[in-house]
Design a protein around this motif. Structure first.
Motif, PDB file in Angstrom:
ATOM      1  N   SER A 160      46.972  45.477  37.133  1.00 41.32           N
ATOM      2  CA  SER A 160      47.922  45.236  36.044  1.00 41.32           C
ATOM      3  C   SER A 160      47.785  46.267  34.930  1.00 41.32           C
ATOM      4  O   SER A 160      48.711  46.488  34.152  1.00 41.32           O
ATOM      5  CB  SER A 160      47.735  43.833  35.480  1.00 41.32           C
ATOM      6  OG  SER A 160      46.493  43.728  34.808  1.00 41.32           O
ATOM      7  N   LYS A 161      46.605  46.912  34.880  1.00 41.97           N
ATOM      8  CA  LYS A 161      46.350  47.917  33.849  1.00 41.97           C
ATOM      9  C   LYS A 161      46.239  49.324  34.424  1.00 41.97           C
ATOM     10  O   LYS A 161      45.959  50.270  33.685  1.00 41.97           O
ATOM     11  CB  LYS A 161      45.055  47.579  33.100  1.00 41.97           C
ATOM     12  CG  LYS A 161      45.099  46.263  32.341  1.00 41.97           C
ATOM     13  CD  LYS A 161      43.779  46.021  31.610  1.00 41.97           C
ATOM     14  CE  LYS A 161      43.825  44.724  30.832  1.00 41.97           C
ATOM     15  NZ  LYS A 161      42.543  44.457  30.133  1.00 41.97           N
ATOM     16  N   ASP A 166      41.773  46.929  38.079  1.00 38.99           N
ATOM     17  CA  ASP A 166      42.725  45.994  37.491  1.00 38.99           C
ATOM     18  C   ASP A 166      44.099  46.615  37.697  1.00 38.99           C
ATOM     19  O   ASP A 166      44.500  47.522  36.959  1.00 38.99           O
ATOM     20  CB  ASP A 166      42.415  45.789  36.006  1.00 38.99           C
ATOM     21  CG  ASP A 166      43.318  44.745  35.369  1.00 38.99           C
ATOM     22  OD1 ASP A 166      44.426  44.482  35.906  1.00 38.99           O
ATOM     23  OD2 ASP A 166      42.933  44.204  34.327  1.00 38.99           O
TER      24      ASP A 166
END
Length: 122
Positions: free
Chosen positions: A74-75, A72
Motif C-alpha cells: 500500500s506504500k 508494504d
C-alpha cells in the motif's frame, strides 16, 4: 522506470537492531521482485534477501534468523529488519528491483538505489 530511495542506515553496536526502508516509485510495484544487497569495503556486492509479490522470501545463509525482508504494497515500500547485528554486517546496503525469479542474485535486478551505510561496532 523504477526509482528506489533507501533510508534507515546508521551505526549500532554488536547485537543491536536497525530497520532499512526503500521507497519505490513504480506503477507495477506488486509485480516486482525486490531485494536487498550489501557491499563491504574491498568485497563483491552480495545478495542479502529477496522477496516476490506473493511475499515469498529468500535469505543468504549469513543472515537467516537475524534479518527479515518484508514489504508494504500500500506504500510501495520495502523493508529490511536487521537484528543481532555483527561487525561483519557492516556494509553499504542497496535496494534493488527487477522482474525475474526473485532470487538474491545481481543479474536479476535492473534498478538500484543509491545505498545506505550500516556500521556495526564491537
Amino acid at each position: 522506470q523504477v526509482q528506489l530511495v533507501e533510508s534507515g542506515g546508521g551505526s549500532v553496536q554488536t547485537g543491536g537492531s536497525l530497520i532499512l526502508s526503500c521507497a519505490v516509485s513504480a506503477y507495477t510495484y506488486s509485480s516486482l521482485c525486490m531485494a536487498w544487497f550489501r557491499q563491504a569495503p574491498g568485497k563483491e556486492r552480495e545478495g542479502v534477501a529477496a522477496i516476490g509479490g506473493d511475499g515469498a522470501a529468500v535469505y543468504a545463509d549469513s543472515v537467516k534468523g537475524r534479518f527479515t525482508i518484508f514489504q508494504d504494497n500500500s506504500k510501495n515500500t520495502l523493508y529490511l529488519q536487521m537484528g543481532s547485528l555483527k561487525p561483519e554486517d557492516t556494509a553499504i546496503y542497496y535496494c534493488a528491483a527487477g522482474w525475474g525469479l526473485c532470487l538474491a542474485e545481481r543479474y536479476e535486478y535492473n534498478y538500484w538505489g543509491q545505498g545506505t551505510q550500516v556500521t556495526v561496532s564491537s
